[in-house]
Design a protein around this motif. Structure first.
Motif, PDB file in Angstrom:
ATOM      1  N   UNK B 139      34.062  10.084  22.278  1.00 25.17           N
ATOM      2  CA  UNK B 139      34.582  10.958  21.225  1.00 25.17           C
ATOM      3  C   UNK B 139      34.662  12.398  21.751  1.00 25.17           C
ATOM      4  N   UNK B 140      35.612  13.148  21.228  1.00 25.67           N
ATOM      5  CA  UNK B 140      35.779  14.531  21.688  1.00 25.67           C
ATOM      6  C   UNK B 140      35.902  15.476  20.500  1.00 25.67           C
ATOM      7  N   UNK B 141      35.055  16.509  20.485  1.00 23.69           N
ATOM      8  CA  UNK B 141      35.260  17.632  19.574  1.00 23.69           C
ATOM      9  C   UNK B 141      35.682  18.884  20.336  1.00 23.69           C
ATOM     10  N   UNK B 142      35.246  18.956  21.581  1.00 20.03           N
ATOM     11  CA  UNK B 142      35.605  20.133  22.381  1.00 20.03           C
ATOM     12  C   UNK B 142      36.800  19.783  23.273  1.00 20.03           C
ATOM     13  N   UNK B 165      42.702  17.936  32.053  1.00 20.11           N
ATOM     14  CA  UNK B 165      43.321  17.316  30.882  1.00 20.11           C
ATOM     15  C   UNK B 165      43.495  15.820  31.148  1.00 20.11           C
ATOM     16  N   UNK B 166      43.958  15.490  32.345  1.00 22.08           N
ATOM     17  CA  UNK B 166      44.168  14.092  32.733  1.00 22.08           C
ATOM     18  C   UNK B 166      42.898  13.274  32.512  1.00 22.08           C
ATOM     19  N   UNK B 167      41.771  13.900  32.776  1.00 16.76           N
ATOM     20  CA  UNK B 167      40.465  13.254  32.657  1.00 16.76           C
ATOM     21  C   UNK B 167      40.184  12.767  31.231  1.00 16.76           C
ATOM     22  N   UNK B 168      40.746  13.469  30.257  1.00 18.72           N
ATOM     23  CA  UNK B 168      40.492  13.127  28.858  1.00 18.72           C
ATOM     24  C   UNK B 168      41.451  12.065  28.336  1.00 18.72           C
ATOM     25  N   UNK B 169      42.592  11.927  29.016  1.00 19.44           N
ATOM     26  CA  UNK B 169      43.631  11.026  28.529  1.00 19.44           C
ATOM     27  C   UNK B 169      43.357   9.591  28.978  1.00 19.44           C
ATOM     28  N   UNK B 170      43.810   8.622  28.171  1.00 21.96           N
ATOM     29  CA  UNK B 170      43.580   7.224  28.568  1.00 21.96           C
ATOM     30  C   UNK B 170      44.388   6.826  29.805  1.00 21.96           C
ATOM     31  N   UNK B 171      45.613   7.345  29.946  1.00 20.72           N
ATOM     32  CA  UNK B 171      46.474   6.940  31.066  1.00 20.72           C
ATOM     33  C   UNK B 171      46.146   7.684  32.342  1.00 20.72           C
TER      34      UNK B 171
END
Lengths: 407, 439
Positions: B139-142, B165-171
């Motif tokens: 989960x992400x709030x920040x 940003x890539x790190x947070x994305x599923x792809x």
């Protein structure tokens, strides 16, 4: 060329005291009566309360007592619901007196050893104000040889010389963290001495009222070479040279008092004292380090105290030959102006109430106990120098006990 | 002696009384007119908790949104989750640590290169190499993404160009096509903070005006409106921050023209000036003598000064003649400073007017940090200022904050929220947070 000007790190001044650190615990009988004693004669504690009255004592005295003191302060930082408490530590003000003179002579000699100023405050090393103060243990022990002379049946005078042994031990955090995140600490520890005097006059009026007037002088106490111990990250050690010493002078203020005694019946003594304390002598607190560096500079911190007064009243009821019951109370104004309140002495106007009990346990031997509750008014402050902002509230609980042998 | 016994009881009782602690009545924390149940934070490196030239676990843990989120919990706030690096890869991107001082007092910094969370490097044609980090799936709030500009929030390929940003994305890059704004909006929330916009000016400034461009003012305004309209579409409340004055950071104020010149003159008293390649107008640059209004960046290798440089008129010392000026990338010259400030002022006008139109709270970071630069700040007996390392506010990269700095900023956000929404989120104890760590 990538010159770093290391910290402008004020090892800002810390040591302080106030009304809060004027201890006012100089005799158990007198504490029980709301700290009155300038205008009445009770026992050897007159050496402190009014050396002028010592010659009026009908007996000789050797006495000693102690008043373990619990100073409980809380701080609520502005904008938070945090409550920072001082830890439970017991300060130990004490008092001891000896008074001697030939039977029915016109003079008496006395000596007093007492602790008129001091403070023990420990906020710990995790609280909001740790960079202002962690803990302070300040003591002043006055030793006062005294001579008192009865000039007439209705008037006596007296005076004493005061030697003060003062000591201070204070710690505060330094905002420099090492690689583990532990912050530094400064500790200033030392002792010194000062001199002063004490004089008073005592009258019995034709109306049956007794009056005492005293002056206790200012005692400038100098700590010439206290140890200044700094714990800082290794790479900054050279900016905080060790060993190092500090010099500091503290003007323990003069006090002027007038007191009255009233005797509405053979069993009752009523007493009233008014004190004016010249705290306005305390303008600046300075620490002069023997070895300075670009980072470790001498400090001069404004205190700008004001004169403060206290009003005290008390009564003693002699229930029978052996038992005396006492009570009293008073009000003291703060010496500390708005913007100058510090955690060393979170001072404020205060009220207090006292109870006391005296019992003659054996021939010539009195035991006296007292209890005092002091409440400092809640005070919300932002300190000019540290910008520590929040609300202080303090309660002080002081039980006490003494033994007096008289003959 | 019976009475004496009684006395002992009395004394014991009094000691018990002595155990009572005084308490100060404080008003119960209240959420005021806001629902803090799910708070999210938008922003760049400052929001992510970036410090000392990198993003790493210890920095993430003291990010200002995490501090705010924790404080909000006493007024109905929920759990505040961050895309933390795991402990085995706690050093994340790597960062600088202070390892000592040279004899002249200058700091020695050393990169931390162990326990990183780097999973690879992806060359993107026409763009360059993108460092990829271990994916975060919780989960992400920040939503703080180091490096992101306001300009990027609706740019679909951005998830392939920024490893944070890539790190947070599923792809996996280069297949991502989710915009930052869509990503943030993919889960409902009740309250937001937004501190985007810094990099739209900072990228240009830190590259000395050479490696990046200032985001166009009207583009900035249009995107800011899109952003805030989207965030408040369901009536959500929030707080926004203005873009700090870039000249208030130690990155531009530590190595000064005067200091470099003084160093040179020690060896060569005859040297009168440093030369820089300065902006004339538009994109025209010309050499001139440097003044105190020209800002040299923190990472300028001062050892280059005076080194022989081949020129048509022979070898000349670097930086000391009009033929061998200090490269543009090392200096934000006076005109570039003015240009940056003009853009920042415009961005901030936009931010404040959009916030006002939506009734949002504003933390004026520009005014706050400029005030600290000019006057310093004393907090709980600690003096902080904008000086490099010693100031306690800025971390070793001279741009991002220390834990103490982030805590101070968190309290400023909290004050702004409380003022606007009549809430009483408690502030954090700044004394618990450190400045730069010393060896």
């Amino acid at each position: 060329m990538r010159k770093i000007l290391l910290l402008v790190l004020t090892i800002a001044p810390l040591l302080a005291y106030s009304q809060g650190f004027q201890v006012n615990l100089e005799g158990q009988k007198q504490i029980g009566m709301g700290h009155t004693g300038t205008g009445i004669v009770q026992d050897g504690a007159s050496v402190f309360f009014n050396p002028g009255a010592v010659a009026m004592l009908s007996e000789n005295y050797i006495q000693g007592g102690i008043s373990p003191l619990l100073f409980k302060s809380v701080f609520n930082p502005a904008g938070t619901s945090i409550q920072n408490h001082t830890s439970n530590k017991v300060a130990t003000p004490f008092q001891a007196y000896a008074v001697w003179g030939p039977k029915s002579s016109f003079w008496k000699l006395g000596i007093g050893v007492y602790t008129p100023f001091g403070g023990l405050t420990d906020w710990g090393n995790t609280w909001q104000g740790k960079y202002v103060l962690e803990s302070l243990n300040l003591k002043a022990i006055y030793i006062q040889p005294t001579l008192s002379v009865k000039l007439a049946d209705w008037m006596s005078i007296g005076g004493g010389f005061v030697y003060n042994h003062g000591s201070v031990d204070l710690t505060r955090a330094i905002p420099l963290a090492n690689s583990n995140g532990d912050v530094g600490q400064a500790r200033l520890k030392g002792s010194g001495k000062g001199y002063g005097w004490n004089a008073g006059v005592y009258f019995k009026t034709e109306a049956g009222i007794t009056i005492g007037i005293t002056h206790r002088s200012q005692v400038n106490t100098t700590i010439p070479a206290g140890d200044a111990i700094f714990t800082v990250p290794a790479s900054l050690q050279s900016s905080f040279p060790q060993p190092n010493t500090f010099r500091s002078t503290i003007p323990l203020p003069a006090t002027n008092s007038i007191g009255f005694g009233f005797y509405p019946g053979s069993k009752w003594i009523l007493a009233l004292d008014v004190n004016l304390v010249n705290w306005d002598s305390y303008k600046t607190l300075s620490f002069d380090y023997k070895t300075n560096t670009a980072v470790l500079q001498d400090t001069h911190s404004a205190r700008n105290y004001q004169q403060a007064y206290s009003l005290r009243g008390g009564a003693q009821y002699k229930a029978n030959d052996k038992l005396a019951l006492r009570f009293g109370g008073g009000y003291a104004s703060t010496a500390v102006l708005d913007g100058y309140v510090t955690p060393e002495a979170p001072d404020a106007n205060r009220v207090y109430g006292t109870l006391g009990l005296g019992y003659t346990v054996a021939k010539h031997l009195d035991i006296d106990i007292s209890f005092e509750y002091e409440h400092l008014m809640q005070r919300t402050q932002t300190n000019f120098e540290s910008q520590l902002s929040g609300t202080f509230k303090t309660d002080v609980y002081i039980p006490g006990i003494s033994l007096a042998y008289h003959w | 002696m019976k009475t004496l016994k009684l006395h002992i009881y009395i004394i014991a009782g009094l000691f018990l009384l002595g155990a009572c602690k005084p308490e100060i009545h404080t008003p119960k924390p209240s959420a005021g007119s806001v629902d803090f149940s799910r708070y999210i934070a938008l922003g760049n490196s400052l929001t992510a908790g970036y410090a000392d030239g990198g993003l790493y676990l210890a920095g993430q843990q003291v990010s200002y949104p995490s501090i705010i989120g924790k404080q909000m919990q006493s007024v109905g706030g929920g759990t505040f989750s961050q895309p933390l690096f795991n402990t085995a890869q706690a050093n994340g991107s790597g960062y600088l640590s202070l390892t000592g001082f040279n004899a002249d007092g200058t700091p020695i910094t050393t990169p931390v290169t162990t326990n990183l969370a780097i999973r690879g490097v992806l060359p993107v044609p026409g763009f360059g190499n993108v460092t990829l980090y271990t994916k975060y799936t919780g989960d992400i709030n920040n939503y703080g993404v180091p490096g992101i500009k306001l300009m990027h929030i609706t740019y679909a390929p951005y998830g392939n160009l920024n490893g944070y940003f890539e790190r947070l994305l599923p792809g996996n890059a280069p297949t991502n096509s989710t915009t930052y704004l869509d990503f943030v909006m993919s889960k409902p929330f009740t309250f937001f903070s937004n501190w985007l916009g810094n990099n739209d000016a900072l990228g240009y400034a830190t590259s000395g005006g050479a490696g990046d461009v200032l985001t166009d003012k009207s583009t900035f305004a249009a995107l800011y409106n899109v952003l805030i309209n989207t965030l408040t579409a369901k009536g959500q409340k929030g707080v926004v921050a203005t873009v700090p004055d870039v000249t208030s950071i130690p990155y531009f104020n530590t190595i000064t023209v005067a200091a470099i010149l003084a160093g040179v003159q020690k060896a060569n008293p005859g040297v009168k000036a440093l030369y820089i390649n300065a902006l004339v107008s538009g994109s025209t640059y010309a050499p001139r003598a440097a003044t105190t209004n020209d800002l040299v960046i923190l990472t300028f290798p001062t050892s280059k000064i005076g080194q022989p440089v081949a020129t048509p008129v022979g070898n000349l010392p670097y930086g000391l003649t009009p033929y061998t000026p200090i490269d543009n990338q090392y200096v934000l010259d006076e005109k570039e400073v003015a240009l940056t400030e003009d853009y920042v002022t415009s961005y901030n006008t936009t931010i404040k007017s959009v916030a006002a139109s939506k009734g949002l709270a504003v933390f004026d970071a520009y005014t706050f940090l400029q005030n600290i630069k000019q006057n310093g700040l004393v907090v709980n007996g600690v003096s902080v200022n904008s000086n490099y390392i010693s100031g306690g506010l800025f971390s070793l990269d001279g741009v991002h904050l220390t834990p103490r700095g982030y805590a101070i900023v968190a309290n400023e956000f909290i004050k702004a929220i409380n003022d606007k929404y009549n809430s009483s989120i408690p502030q954090v104890n700044i004394s618990d947070y450190n400045g730069v760590k010393f060896p």
